[in-house]
Design a protein around this motif. Structure first.
Motif, PDB file in Angstrom:
ATOM      1  N   THR A 128      32.683  10.191  -9.259  1.00 59.14           N
ATOM      2  CA  THR A 128      32.399  10.546  -7.394  1.00 59.14           C
ATOM      3  C   THR A 128      33.441  11.929  -7.253  1.00 59.14           C
ATOM      4  O   THR A 128      33.035  12.688  -6.578  1.00 59.14           O
ATOM      5  N   ASP A 160      22.533  10.210   1.183  1.00 59.06           N
ATOM      6  CA  ASP A 160      23.684   9.643   0.376  1.00 59.06           C
ATOM      7  C   ASP A 160      23.153   8.411  -0.378  1.00 59.06           C
ATOM      8  O   ASP A 160      23.026   7.498   0.311  1.00 59.06           O
ATOM      9  N   CYS A 179      25.274   4.675  -1.356  1.00 60.59           N
ATOM     10  CA  CYS A 179      26.550   5.392  -0.893  1.00 60.59           C
ATOM     11  C   CYS A 179      27.779   4.656  -1.091  1.00 60.59           C
ATOM     12  O   CYS A 179      28.825   5.123  -0.937  1.00 60.59           O
ATOM     13  N   ILE A 214      30.628  10.617  -0.159  1.00 59.52           N
ATOM     14  CA  ILE A 214      29.783  11.599  -0.518  1.00 59.52           C
ATOM     15  C   ILE A 214      29.136  12.024   0.803  1.00 59.52           C
ATOM     16  O   ILE A 214      29.072  13.078   0.992  1.00 59.52           O
ATOM     17  N   ASP A 241      22.122   2.081   0.874  1.00 57.73           N
ATOM     18  CA  ASP A 241      22.745   1.173  -0.031  1.00 57.73           C
ATOM     19  C   ASP A 241      21.953  -0.296   0.066  1.00 57.73           C
ATOM     20  O   ASP A 241      21.480  -0.374   0.956  1.00 57.73           O
ATOM     21  N   GLU A 242      22.020  -1.218  -1.084  1.00 56.13           N
ATOM     22  CA  GLU A 242      21.621  -2.313  -0.931  1.00 56.13           C
ATOM     23  C   GLU A 242      22.482  -3.247  -0.679  1.00 56.13           C
ATOM     24  O   GLU A 242      22.215  -4.545  -0.353  1.00 56.13           O
ATOM     25  N   SER A 243      23.917  -3.071  -0.650  1.00 58.36           N
ATOM     26  CA  SER A 243      25.014  -3.899  -0.272  1.00 58.36           C
ATOM     27  C   SER A 243      25.259  -3.764   1.145  1.00 58.36           C
ATOM     28  O   SER A 243      25.619  -2.383   1.631  1.00 58.36           O
ATOM     29  N   ALA A 281      28.682  -2.376   1.481  1.00 62.78           N
ATOM     30  CA  ALA A 281      28.886  -0.921   1.290  1.00 62.78           C
ATOM     31  C   ALA A 281      28.484  -0.092   2.516  1.00 62.78           C
ATOM     32  O   ALA A 281      29.334   0.578   3.117  1.00 62.78           O
ATOM     33  N   PRO A 287      24.425   7.028  -9.457  1.00 59.65           N
ATOM     34  CA  PRO A 287      23.677   5.935  -9.525  1.00 59.65           C
ATOM     35  C   PRO A 287      24.636   4.570 -10.240  1.00 59.65           C
ATOM     36  O   PRO A 287      25.524   4.751 -10.898  1.00 59.65           O
ATOM     37  N   THR A 303      17.701   1.069 -12.565  1.00 59.68           N
ATOM     38  CA  THR A 303      17.961   1.310 -11.138  1.00 59.68           C
ATOM     39  C   THR A 303      18.033   2.906 -10.956  1.00 59.68           C
ATOM     40  O   THR A 303      17.508   3.501 -10.119  1.00 59.68           O
TER      41      THR A 303
END
Ligand SMILES: C[S@@+](CC[C@H](N)C(=O)[O-])C[C@H]1O[C@@H](n2cnc3c(N)ncnc32)[C@H](O)[C@@H]1O
Length: 388
Positions: free
Chosen positions: A231, A249, A252, A257, A274-276, A279, A320, A332
Motif C-alpha cells: 500500500t 478505491d 478499500c 488509498i 469492500d466486501e467487509s 473495512a 487486491p 478475486t
C-alpha cells in the motif's frame, strides 16, 4: 455445490460467488460437529426456542441448517462479510427456505437485546472475535448457552482466553474429525474492560499525501496495526490529477488509498468498495477524520465492481486480496481486474499494487492490451493499465 449431511437432513451448500473451478466447500467438520452437539448434548438437546445468534457463520451452513428446523424465532446471523451474506441467501433458497428465514446482521449492527444461545464459528481474526464478544456480552445472560466451533488449527489458547475473559469459564471438547467445540458458561458481571477497537495509528512520513495522518481500523481489517508495504508503495506513486473525476478505491480496507486520492484532487468523487463491513466502517471513519470538506464519498459493500455502472469510473486504485476466505487463489484479483475494465470509461486507468511474484502484469496485459510498470521495489510492483 456440495452436500452437508447431518442427522436432521442434508443441505446443498455453495460459497459465493459460485465458481465451478473452485473445489472449496461451503461447510466443514466444525459446522457438522456443532450441529450434532445441539441435538446430542449430554444432559439433553440445546433449547433453541429463544433467540439464537450465530456469529461469523462463514457461508451460511449453520443458519441454513438451523432455519430448516423452523424455530419460533428466526436465527440471527452476524457476519462481517457481504460475500458470506450473499452465500447465506443463496443457500437458504437452494434448500427451499425463504430469505427472511434468517435475520441477517452485520458486525456493525446493534445486536439483538437478548441472546439465549450464542453459536460462534471462530473467525480467523482474534481481534474480530474480541471485538464482537465485547459487543455481544451485554446481551448474554447467565442462562445463555455459548458454544464455539472451529477446526483444531483455528482454536488456540488465545482464542479460549478471549471467551474466558469476556464471557466466563471456558473449556473445549475432544477433537472430532479435526474439529473442536468450545463450551463457555457466562458468569455474572465480569470485569471485561472496554473494547479496544477501533484503534488508530499515525501513518509514516513516507506515505505520500497521507503521511502523518491518522487511520482508523476496526477489528479484523487488513493491516490494522501498521501500513502495508505494498500500500505504501502505491501511496508514494499515486497519479497526480486535477478536475472532476470518479475514483474507486477497490478493496478499500481502512480506506487509506481512497483518502489519498481525495486529498490529491479535491474535485474527485470517491467510491470506497469492500466486501467487509468492518473495512467499510474503517474507511468511512478514516475519511471523515481527514478528508477535505466538500469531497463526495460513498461506501459500498459489494463483491468487487459487480453492480457498478459500466463505463463511468475514471480511475480505479486496487491492492487486491491474495488470500480470499482461506482459498489461496487469485480468482478475486482476476474478477476485480475484469470488473475494472467494464467499470472504466475509455481512457480510464486501473492502478494495481501487488507482490512481484503474483504476475499481475500478465493478466492486465491480457485484459487491457497494455500494462506499464509505474514503480517497483524488491517485493512489490505498481502497475497501470489503460482502457483503450
Ligand atoms: C490487500 S487488502 C487491501 C486493503 C487496502 N486497500 C490497503 O491497501 O490497505 C484487500 C481488501 O479487499 C477486500 N476484498 C476481498 N474480497 C473482496 C471482494 N470480492 N470484493 C470487494 N472487496 C474484497 C478485503 O476485505 C480487503 O479489505
Amino acid at each position: 455445490m456440495d452436500r452437508m449431511t447431518t442427522a436432521r437432513g442434508d443441505f446443498d451448500l455453495a460459497r459465493f460467488p459460485e465458481d465451478p473451478r473452485d473445489q472449496l466447500r461451503a461447510w466443514d467438520a466444525a459446522d457438522v460437529y456443532l450441529l450434532r452437539h445441539l441435538d446430542e448434548r449430554e444432559g439433553g438437546p440445546v433449547d433453541l426456542s429463544g433467540t439464537v445468534v450465530v456469529l461469523c457463520d462463514r457461508w451460511g451452513a449453520l443458519v441454513t441448517a438451523l432455519a430448516a428446523r423452523r424455530p419460533a424465532h428466526r436465527p440471527v446471523q452476524i457476519s462481517d462479510s457481504f460475500l458470506g451474506q450473499q452465500a447465506t441467501l443463496a443457500n437458504l433458497k437452494r434448500n427451499g427456505l425463504d430469505a427472511d428465514a434468517v435475520r441477517l446482521r452485520t458486525t456493525r449492527d446493534a445486536p439483538p437485546d437478548r441472546i439465549d444461545v450464542l453459536l460462534v464459528r471462530v473467525p480467523k481474526s482474534l481481534a474480530l472475535l474480541e471485538d464482537q464478544l465485547h459487543r455481544l456480552a451485554p446481551y448474554v445472560h447467565e442462562g445463555t448457552v455459548v458454544v464455539g466451533t472451529g477446526m483444531v488449527t483455528e482454536i488456540h489458547t488465545s482464542t479460549l482466553k478471549v471467551f474466558e475473559r469476556l464471557l466466563g469459564p471456558t473449556r473445549t471438547s475432544l477433537a472430532v474429525r479435526k474439529a473442536r467445540l468450545i463450551f463457555c458458561s457466562p458468569g455474572p458481571g465480569l470485569p471485561r474492560g472496554v473494547d479496544p477497537w477501533p484503534r488508530s495509528h499515525a501513518l509514516p512520513a513516507d506515505a505520500g499525501v497521507v503521511s502523518g495522518l491518522t487511520v482508523v481500523n476496526h477489528a479484523g481489517v487488513f493491516s490494522a496495526e501498521r501500513l502495508d508495504a505494498g500500500t505504501r508503495l502505491l501511496l508514494r506513486n499515486l497519479p497526480t490529477r486535477t478536475g472532476p473525476e470518479h475514483v474507486v478505491d477497490l478493496g478499500c480496507g481502512n480506506g487509506v488509498i481512497g483518502l489519498a486520492a481525495a486529498l490529491a484532487n479535491d474535485e474527485a468523487e470517491v467510491t470506497f468498495i469492500d466486501e467487509s463491513y468492518q473495512a467499510l466502517a474503517s474507511a468511512e471513519a478514516t475519511f471523515r477524520a481527514n478528508a477535505p470538506a466538500g469531497v463526495t464519498a460513498r461506501f459500498v459493500a459489494a463483491d468487487g465492481l459487480s453492480g457498478f455502472p459500466p463505463g463511468t469510473a475514471d480511475l480505479i486504485l486496487n491492492n487486491p486480496p491474495f488470500h480470499s476466505h482461506r482459498g489461496r487463489t487469485d480468482a478475486t484479483a482476476w474478477r476485480m481486474f475484469n470488473g475494472s475494465r467494464a467499470a472504466l470509461r475509455r481512457g480510464g486507468e486501473l492502478w494495481v499494487v501487488g507482490n512481484r511474484h503474483l504476475g499481475y502484469h500478465v493478466k492486465l496485459r491480457r485484459l487491457f492490451g497494455n500494462c506499464e510498470v509505474v514503480a517497483s521495489d524488491p517485493k512489490f510492483v505498481v502497475l497501470r493499465a489503460v482502457k483503450r
